[in-house]
Design an enzyme around this catalytic site. Structure first.
Site, mmCIF file in Angstrom:
data_model
loop_
_atom_site.group_PDB
_atom_site.id
_atom_site.type_symbol
_atom_site.label_atom_id
_atom_site.label_comp_id
_atom_site.label_asym_id
_atom_site.label_seq_id
_atom_site.Cartn_x
_atom_site.Cartn_y
_atom_site.Cartn_z
ATOM 1 N N GLU A 69 0.847 -1.198 0.000
ATOM 2 C CA GLU A 69 0.000 0.000 0.000
ATOM 3 C C GLU A 69 0.882 1.247 0.000
ATOM 4 O O GLU A 69 1.991 1.237 0.551
ATOM 5 C CB GLU A 69 -0.881 -0.017 1.263
ATOM 6 C CG GLU A 69 -1.711 1.246 1.424
ATOM 7 C CD GLU A 69 -2.832 1.123 2.451
ATOM 8 O OE1 GLU A 69 -2.872 0.106 3.172
ATOM 9 O OE2 GLU A 69 -3.660 2.045 2.518
ATOM 10 N N GLU A 114 -12.412 -2.121 2.025
ATOM 11 C CA GLU A 114 -13.066 -1.936 3.334
ATOM 12 C C GLU A 114 -14.155 -0.868 3.299
ATOM 13 O O GLU A 114 -14.188 0.031 4.143
ATOM 14 C CB GLU A 114 -12.023 -1.613 4.419
ATOM 15 C CG GLU A 114 -11.081 -2.760 4.669
ATOM 16 C CD GLU A 114 -10.166 -2.592 5.891
ATOM 17 O OE1 GLU A 114 -10.119 -1.487 6.472
ATOM 18 O OE2 GLU A 114 -9.518 -3.583 6.254
ATOM 19 N N GLU A 152 -6.185 -9.268 3.343
ATOM 20 C CA GLU A 152 -5.357 -8.611 4.362
ATOM 21 C C GLU A 152 -5.364 -9.508 5.578
ATOM 22 O O GLU A 152 -6.442 -9.742 6.161
ATOM 23 C CB GLU A 152 -5.887 -7.221 4.730
ATOM 24 C CG GLU A 152 -5.595 -6.176 3.669
ATOM 25 C CD GLU A 152 -5.942 -4.760 4.112
ATOM 26 O OE1 GLU A 152 -5.791 -4.419 5.308
ATOM 27 O OE2 GLU A 152 -6.365 -3.994 3.228
HETATM 28 O O1 AHR Z 1 -2.986 -2.627 6.041
HETATM 29 C C1 AHR Z 1 -3.251 -1.446 6.730
HETATM 30 C C2 AHR Z 1 -4.698 -1.019 6.643
HETATM 31 O O2 AHR Z 1 -5.498 -1.933 7.337
HETATM 32 C C3 AHR Z 1 -5.285 -0.995 5.255
HETATM 33 O O3 AHR Z 1 -5.032 0.204 4.608
HETATM 34 C C4 AHR Z 1 -6.746 -1.163 5.508
HETATM 35 O O4 AHR Z 1 -7.406 -1.796 4.432
HETATM 36 C C5 AHR Z 1 -6.813 -1.959 6.797
HETATM 37 O O5 AHR Z 1 -7.695 -1.409 7.693
#
Ligand code: AHR
Length: 503
Positions: free
Chosen positions: A30, A176, A295
């Site tokens: 990210e 999310e 994730e």
């Molecule tokens: O991985 C860190 C954050 O955690 C991401 O940006 C989000 O999708 C999640 O809440």
């Protein structure tokens, strides 16, 4: 905690669960903290190649062999304007990233990501912004990436130096979107309708793409699992995967429960697998949707306010979690769950890949592999073919959160094309070695090819730049196999991988 007695594991090459999707060995990158800048891309580092990519990071990523990497977010995705990150670098805007209160220079964008994926032979998985982004912008990005260079956005790609389509196969429909913290958060029905229309337009550009719907951000959301049901009911025919996210923690310092978290992970999978079955039945559908756990990781130590807010600086140090022995054992169990639930989990991306909640840590001229790097590497390198439904008889122990749990957490793979099989075993005991008898049923090995073991006497022990191999796999002498049986002793707090060739 004291235990005596022995454990037994029965491995039957005929008792398969499902084929293991290689995409369960995937990562996530990210635009957050030092993941991209100072992580994979750092022109100022002595290890940078001509494109600014860190050669030492590339080497580690080749070794860990992520089959796909999800990009560019995460929460960042929901405010990202993809056009900012393509074209001549000196014309790209500096922007405020509201998700992490950081400065985004846009010096790394879609094309640099695709080049990076090629360098490590991984499949790109791109997200489209369904927060501030429109369905038109989502479709335009698919055109930019996958269409022949004959129309506006695909021609733009060619002008940017990429005449051939990138052919990106995996696409996430936002991130999310159930979370009130998300930029442009939507209610489940609003999201479902937007995702369905985005999916439709994206597929009109390229009918071969695979689409991943946003599920709940975690199993503690008040809207879980209703969010999942609602979004899936609207989007069932339009998508291929449904995402799940989860970050595990040991905030209570209750290590015996922490070490039993596989129970919680499996419960989460069970619920969502049931939602999938329910909708398939309700719609009388022949179509299948699988789970994408895109994730997952341990994350709770680096969660102070300054781990989330960058103070409007470039590449701030955000959420640089340091992983210890107990975290490593939770990661190993999590991957056991990916094998045990190989029937429904087809994608899993460890969050994240470099510096931010990651198994790898960089300084300008150095790289460190945390404890969690090693189980991910061993699974990624050794688990292939089908997951086996092993039977385990194990002594049990008491946990405050899950009641009594088996001391062993086990999974296995068998690849009938190569004959190779691997057994992955976590010993959750904090104090005791545990003898275990391995019994092969159906096919059996003549000998064990290798035994890899990671263990530590202190659950909080870590690797550091001063002591980088404090916790790392060692090869232990393989025990003899006789009449389809062998015996191993598993140290406390250990993860063991047994490699065999079945004949
Ligand atoms: O991985 C860190 C954050 O955690 C991401 O940006 C989000 O999708 C999640 O809440």
């Amino acid at each position: 905690m004291s235990h005596s007695s022995k454990a037994q594991i029965y491995i039957d090459s005929n008792r398969t669960i499902s084929s293991i999707s290689p995409l369960v060995f995937s990562g996530f990158l990210e635009h957050m903290g030092r993941a991209i800048y100072e992580g994979i891309y750092d022109p100022a580092s002595p290890h940078a190649d001509a494109n600014g990519l860190r050669t030492d990071v590339l080497a580690a990523l080749r070794e860990i062999n992520y089959r796909s990497i999800r990009y560019p977010g995460g929460n960042f995705l929901s405010g990202y304007r993809w056009l900012d990150g393509v074209g001549p670098r000196d014309q790209r805007p500096r922007r405020r990233d509201l998700a992490w209160q950081s400065i985004e220079t846009n010096q790394f964008g879609t094309n640099e990501f695709i080049d990076f994926c090629k360098q490590i032979n991984t499949e790109p998985m791109l997200g489209v912004n369904l927060g501030t982004g429109t369905i038109q912008e989502a479709a335009d990005l698919v055109e930019y990436c996958n269409a022949p260079a004959e129309t506006k956005f695909a021609q733009l790609r060619a002008e940017h130096g990429y005449p051939d389509p990138h052919n990106v196969k995996y696409w996430c429909l936002g991130n999310e979107m159930d979370g009130p913290w998300q930029i442009g958060h939507l209610e489940a029905e609003e999201y479902g309708l937007k995702a369905r229309e985005a999916a439709k337009m994206m597929r009109w550009h390229d009918p071969d793409i695979n689409l991943i719907l946003c599920g709940s951000s975690n199993a503690y959301m008040p809207t879980y699992p209703d969010w999942d049901r609602t979004a899936l009911e609207i989007c069932w025919d339009a998508v291929d995967y449904h995402s799940m996210h989860h970050y595990a923690n040991n905030r209570d310092n209750d290590t015996s429960s922490f070490l039993a978290l596989a129970a919680e992970f499996e419960g989460y999978v069970d619920t969502l697998a049931s939602v999938l079955r329910y909708i398939k039945a309700k719609r009388r559908s022949k179509h299948d949707v699988y789970l994408s756990w895109d994730e997952w990781n341990v994350w709770y130590k680096a969660t102070t306010p300054s781990d989330f807010r960058g103070g409007w600086t470039e590449a701030p140090h955000l959420s640089e979690e340091i992983y210890n022995v107990e975290d490593m054992l939770v990661v190993a169990q999590w991957m056991n769950v990916f094998l045990r639930r190989a029937d429904v989990i087809k994608i899993a991306c460890v969050a994240q890949s470099v510096n931010v909640i990651s198994p790898l840590h960089t300084t300008r001229d150095g790289i460190l592999k945390h404890t969690t790097y090693y189980p991910i590497m061993l699974f990624s390198q050794l688990a292939s073919g089908a997951a086996l439904d092993v039977a385990v008889k194990s002594p049990r122990y008491e946990t405050p959160k899950f009641g009594d749990m088996p001391l062993l957490d086990v999974s296995a793979s068998y690849d009938e094309t190569t004959g190779k099989s691997a057994l992955f075993i976590v010993n959750r005991s904090q104090t005791d070695s545990l003898p275990v008898e391995l019994n092969w049923q159906a096919l059996s090995p003549r000998a064990i090819s290798a035994v890899h073991q990671i263990s530590g006497t202190d659950p909080k022990a870590v690797n550091s730049f001063e002591n980088p191999f404090n916790i790392a796999p060692v090869r232990v002498a393989p025990p003899v196999v006789q009449d389809g049986r062998a015996e191993l002793v598993l140290p406390p707090l250990s993860f063991t991988v047994v490699e065999t060739d079945l004949a």
